[in-house]
Design a protein around this motif. Structure first.
Motif, PDB file in Angstrom:
ATOM      1  N   VAL A  65       1.362 -56.517 -20.702  1.00 58.34           N
ATOM      2  CA  VAL A  65       1.536 -55.268 -21.447  1.00 58.34           C
ATOM      3  C   VAL A  65       0.490 -54.249 -21.009  1.00 58.34           C
ATOM      4  O   VAL A  65      -0.697 -54.574 -20.906  1.00 58.34           O
ATOM      5  CB  VAL A  65       1.411 -55.509 -22.968  1.00 58.34           C
ATOM      6  N   VAL A  66       0.936 -53.009 -20.766  1.00 64.31           N
ATOM      7  CA  VAL A  66       0.043 -51.882 -20.481  1.00 64.31           C
ATOM      8  C   VAL A  66       0.412 -50.757 -21.440  1.00 64.31           C
ATOM      9  O   VAL A  66       1.578 -50.370 -21.527  1.00 64.31           O
ATOM     10  CB  VAL A  66       0.162 -51.402 -19.018  1.00 64.31           C
ATOM     11  N   MET A  67      -0.610 -50.239 -22.158  1.00 69.15           N
ATOM     12  CA  MET A  67      -0.399 -49.147 -23.114  1.00 69.15           C
ATOM     13  C   MET A  67      -1.243 -47.947 -22.677  1.00 69.15           C
ATOM     14  O   MET A  67      -2.422 -48.100 -22.357  1.00 69.15           O
ATOM     15  CB  MET A  67      -0.789 -49.598 -24.523  1.00 69.15           C
ATOM     16  N   ARG A  68      -0.623 -46.761 -22.668  1.00 68.71           N
ATOM     17  CA  ARG A  68      -1.309 -45.536 -22.247  1.00 68.71           C
ATOM     18  C   ARG A  68      -1.211 -44.460 -23.326  1.00 68.71           C
ATOM     19  O   ARG A  68      -0.181 -44.342 -23.982  1.00 68.71           O
ATOM     20  CB  ARG A  68      -0.701 -45.000 -20.953  1.00 68.71           C
ATOM     21  N   HIS A  69      -2.294 -43.699 -23.441  1.00 64.40           N
ATOM     22  CA  HIS A  69      -2.370 -42.561 -24.365  1.00 64.40           C
ATOM     23  C   HIS A  69      -2.725 -41.339 -23.526  1.00 64.40           C
ATOM     24  O   HIS A  69      -3.782 -41.297 -22.912  1.00 64.40           O
ATOM     25  CB  HIS A  69      -3.441 -42.820 -25.428  1.00 64.40           C
ATOM     26  N   ASP A  70      -1.822 -40.366 -23.470  1.00 62.80           N
ATOM     27  CA  ASP A  70      -1.987 -39.167 -22.638  1.00 62.80           C
ATOM     28  C   ASP A  70      -2.341 -39.543 -21.197  1.00 62.80           C
ATOM     29  O   ASP A  70      -3.175 -38.908 -20.558  1.00 62.80           O
ATOM     30  CB  ASP A  70      -3.052 -38.241 -23.234  1.00 62.80           C
ATOM     31  N   GLY A  71      -1.711 -40.610 -20.685  1.00 56.67           N
ATOM     32  CA  GLY A  71      -1.888 -41.042 -19.310  1.00 56.67           C
ATOM     33  C   GLY A  71      -3.039 -42.021 -19.081  1.00 56.67           C
ATOM     34  O   GLY A  71      -3.088 -42.686 -18.063  1.00 56.67           O
ATOM     35  N   ALA A  72      -3.974 -42.105 -20.038  1.00 57.37           N
ATOM     36  CA  ALA A  72      -5.125 -43.000 -19.878  1.00 57.37           C
ATOM     37  C   ALA A  72      -4.825 -44.373 -20.481  1.00 57.37           C
ATOM     38  O   ALA A  72      -4.352 -44.470 -21.615  1.00 57.37           O
ATOM     39  CB  ALA A  72      -6.353 -42.398 -20.555  1.00 57.37           C
ATOM     40  N   LYS A  73      -5.112 -45.419 -19.728  1.00 56.12           N
ATOM     41  CA  LYS A  73      -4.874 -46.781 -20.188  1.00 56.12           C
ATOM     42  C   LYS A  73      -5.860 -47.123 -21.308  1.00 56.12           C
ATOM     43  O   LYS A  73      -7.061 -46.956 -21.149  1.00 56.12           O
ATOM     44  CB  LYS A  73      -5.044 -47.747 -19.019  1.00 56.12           C
TER      45      LYS A  73
END
Length: 132
Positions: A72-80
Protein backbone atom coordinates in the motif's frame (compact mmCIF):
# COMPACT_ATOMS: atom_id res chain seq x y z
CA UNK A 1 -41.07 48.87 7.58
CA UNK A 2 -40.07 46.72 10.56
CA UNK A 3 -41.69 43.65 8.98
CA UNK A 4 -39.68 44.06 5.76
CA UNK A 5 -36.40 44.35 7.73
CA UNK A 6 -37.20 41.12 9.60
CA UNK A 7 -38.14 39.37 6.34
CA UNK A 8 -34.89 40.53 4.71
CA UNK A 9 -32.87 39.31 7.71
CA UNK A 10 -34.52 35.89 7.60
CA UNK A 11 -33.89 35.63 3.85
CA UNK A 12 -30.23 36.58 4.38
CA UNK A 13 -29.69 33.93 7.10
CA UNK A 14 -31.42 31.27 4.98
CA UNK A 15 -29.20 32.11 2.00
CA UNK A 16 -26.02 31.87 4.09
CA UNK A 17 -27.17 28.53 5.54
CA UNK A 18 -27.54 27.14 2.01
CA UNK A 19 -24.02 28.25 1.05
CA UNK A 20 -22.24 26.61 4.01
CA UNK A 21 -21.39 22.91 3.37
CA UNK A 22 -23.28 20.60 5.70
CA UNK A 23 -20.15 19.11 7.24
CA UNK A 24 -18.54 22.51 7.88
CA UNK A 25 -21.37 23.53 10.15
CA UNK A 26 -20.91 20.52 12.42
CA UNK A 27 -18.52 20.54 15.37
CA UNK A 28 -16.86 17.33 14.14
CA UNK A 29 -15.56 18.85 10.90
CA UNK A 30 -16.00 17.81 7.28
CA UNK A 31 -16.19 14.17 6.17
CA UNK A 32 -16.00 12.57 2.74
CA UNK A 33 -16.23 8.92 1.74
CA UNK A 34 -15.71 7.18 -1.57
CA UNK A 35 -15.69 3.51 -2.55
CA UNK A 36 -14.89 1.54 -5.64
CA UNK A 37 -13.77 -1.73 -7.15
CA UNK A 38 -10.34 -3.28 -7.33
CA UNK A 39 -9.20 -4.93 -10.55
CA UNK A 40 -9.88 -7.78 -11.17
CA UNK A 41 -11.86 -8.16 -7.93
CA UNK A 42 -12.19 -6.65 -4.48
CA UNK A 43 -13.57 -3.43 -3.00
CA UNK A 44 -12.03 -0.36 -1.39
CA UNK A 45 -13.40 2.48 0.72
CA UNK A 46 -11.52 5.70 1.45
CA UNK A 47 -12.77 8.04 4.18
CA UNK A 48 -11.46 11.51 5.01
CA UNK A 49 -12.43 13.42 8.15
CA UNK A 50 -11.19 17.00 8.75
CA UNK A 51 -10.87 17.83 12.43
CA UNK A 52 -8.92 20.48 14.35
CA UNK A 53 -6.34 21.21 11.65
CA UNK A 54 -5.76 17.54 10.83
CA UNK A 55 -7.30 14.98 8.47
CA UNK A 56 -8.00 11.39 9.44
CA UNK A 57 -7.42 9.10 6.45
CA UNK A 58 -9.05 5.67 6.68
CA UNK A 59 -8.61 3.04 3.97
CA UNK A 60 -10.38 -0.32 3.97
CA UNK A 61 -9.76 -2.99 1.31
CA UNK A 62 -11.95 -6.09 1.18
CA UNK A 63 -10.68 -8.96 -0.94
CA UNK A 64 -10.41 -12.71 -0.45
CA UNK A 65 -9.01 -15.00 0.54
CA UNK A 66 -7.70 -14.13 4.01
CA UNK A 67 -3.95 -14.22 4.52
CA UNK A 68 -2.96 -12.37 1.33
CA UNK A 69 -0.35 -9.61 1.53
CA UNK A 70 -1.01 -6.19 -0.02
CA UNK A 71 1.52 -3.44 -0.74
CA UNK A 72 0.00 0.00 0.00
CA UNK A 73 1.17 3.53 -0.89
CA UNK A 74 -0.78 6.58 0.33
CA UNK A 75 -0.12 10.13 -0.92
CA UNK A 76 -1.33 13.54 0.24
CA UNK A 77 -0.94 16.33 -2.36
CA UNK A 78 1.60 14.10 -4.15
CA UNK A 79 3.79 13.48 -1.07
CA UNK A 80 4.01 9.93 0.26
CA UNK A 81 2.83 9.67 3.88
CA UNK A 82 2.46 5.89 4.13
CA UNK A 83 4.16 2.97 2.40
CA UNK A 84 3.90 -0.52 3.79
CA UNK A 85 2.12 -3.82 3.58
CA UNK A 86 -0.95 -5.32 5.18
CA UNK A 87 -2.40 -8.84 5.27
CA UNK A 88 -6.10 -9.54 4.82
CA UNK A 89 -7.78 -11.00 7.89
CA UNK A 90 -11.36 -12.11 8.53
CA UNK A 91 -13.27 -9.30 10.22
CA UNK A 92 -16.42 -9.31 12.36
CA UNK A 93 -18.52 -9.76 9.19
CA UNK A 94 -16.34 -12.76 8.21
CA UNK A 95 -14.97 -10.85 5.19
CA UNK A 96 -11.24 -10.88 4.47
CA UNK A 97 -10.02 -7.28 4.64
CA UNK A 98 -7.44 -4.88 6.02
CA UNK A 99 -7.68 -1.32 7.26
CA UNK A 100 -5.17 1.53 7.55
CA UNK A 101 -5.82 4.69 9.56
CA UNK A 102 -3.44 7.66 9.49
CA UNK A 103 -3.54 11.36 10.38
CA UNK A 104 -2.05 14.14 8.23
CA UNK A 105 -1.89 17.91 8.55
CA UNK A 106 -4.75 19.83 6.93
CA UNK A 107 -3.08 22.11 4.37
CA UNK A 108 -4.46 25.32 2.91
CA UNK A 109 -6.96 24.77 0.09
CA UNK A 110 -7.92 21.38 -1.30
CA UNK A 111 -6.24 18.30 0.15
CA UNK A 112 -5.88 15.60 -2.51
CA UNK A 113 -5.35 11.96 -1.63
CA UNK A 114 -4.32 9.05 -3.83
CA UNK A 115 -4.01 5.47 -2.61
CA UNK A 116 -2.69 2.45 -4.48
CA UNK A 117 -2.93 -1.06 -3.03
CA UNK A 118 -1.54 -4.07 -4.88
CA UNK A 119 -2.07 -7.73 -3.96
CA UNK A 120 1.36 -9.39 -4.08
CA UNK A 121 -0.05 -12.84 -4.93
CA UNK A 122 -2.77 -12.07 -7.47
CA UNK A 123 -1.67 -8.71 -8.88
CA UNK A 124 -5.08 -7.20 -8.04
CA UNK A 125 -4.94 -3.38 -7.82
CA UNK A 126 -7.04 -0.83 -6.02
CA UNK A 127 -6.63 2.84 -6.86
CA UNK A 128 -8.53 5.41 -4.81
CA UNK A 129 -8.59 9.19 -5.28
CA UNK A 130 -10.44 11.68 -3.10
CA UNK A 131 -10.13 15.41 -2.30
CA UNK A 132 -11.50 17.36 0.64
Amino acid sequence: MRKSVITAAIAFVATIALLVPAGAASAGGVEKDKHGSCRPKGRWELSLDKESGRIEVDLEVTSGPAGQRWKVVMRHDGAKFFAGSRVTRRDDDDRPDFEIERWVKDTLGWDRFRVKATNNATGARCIAKLAI
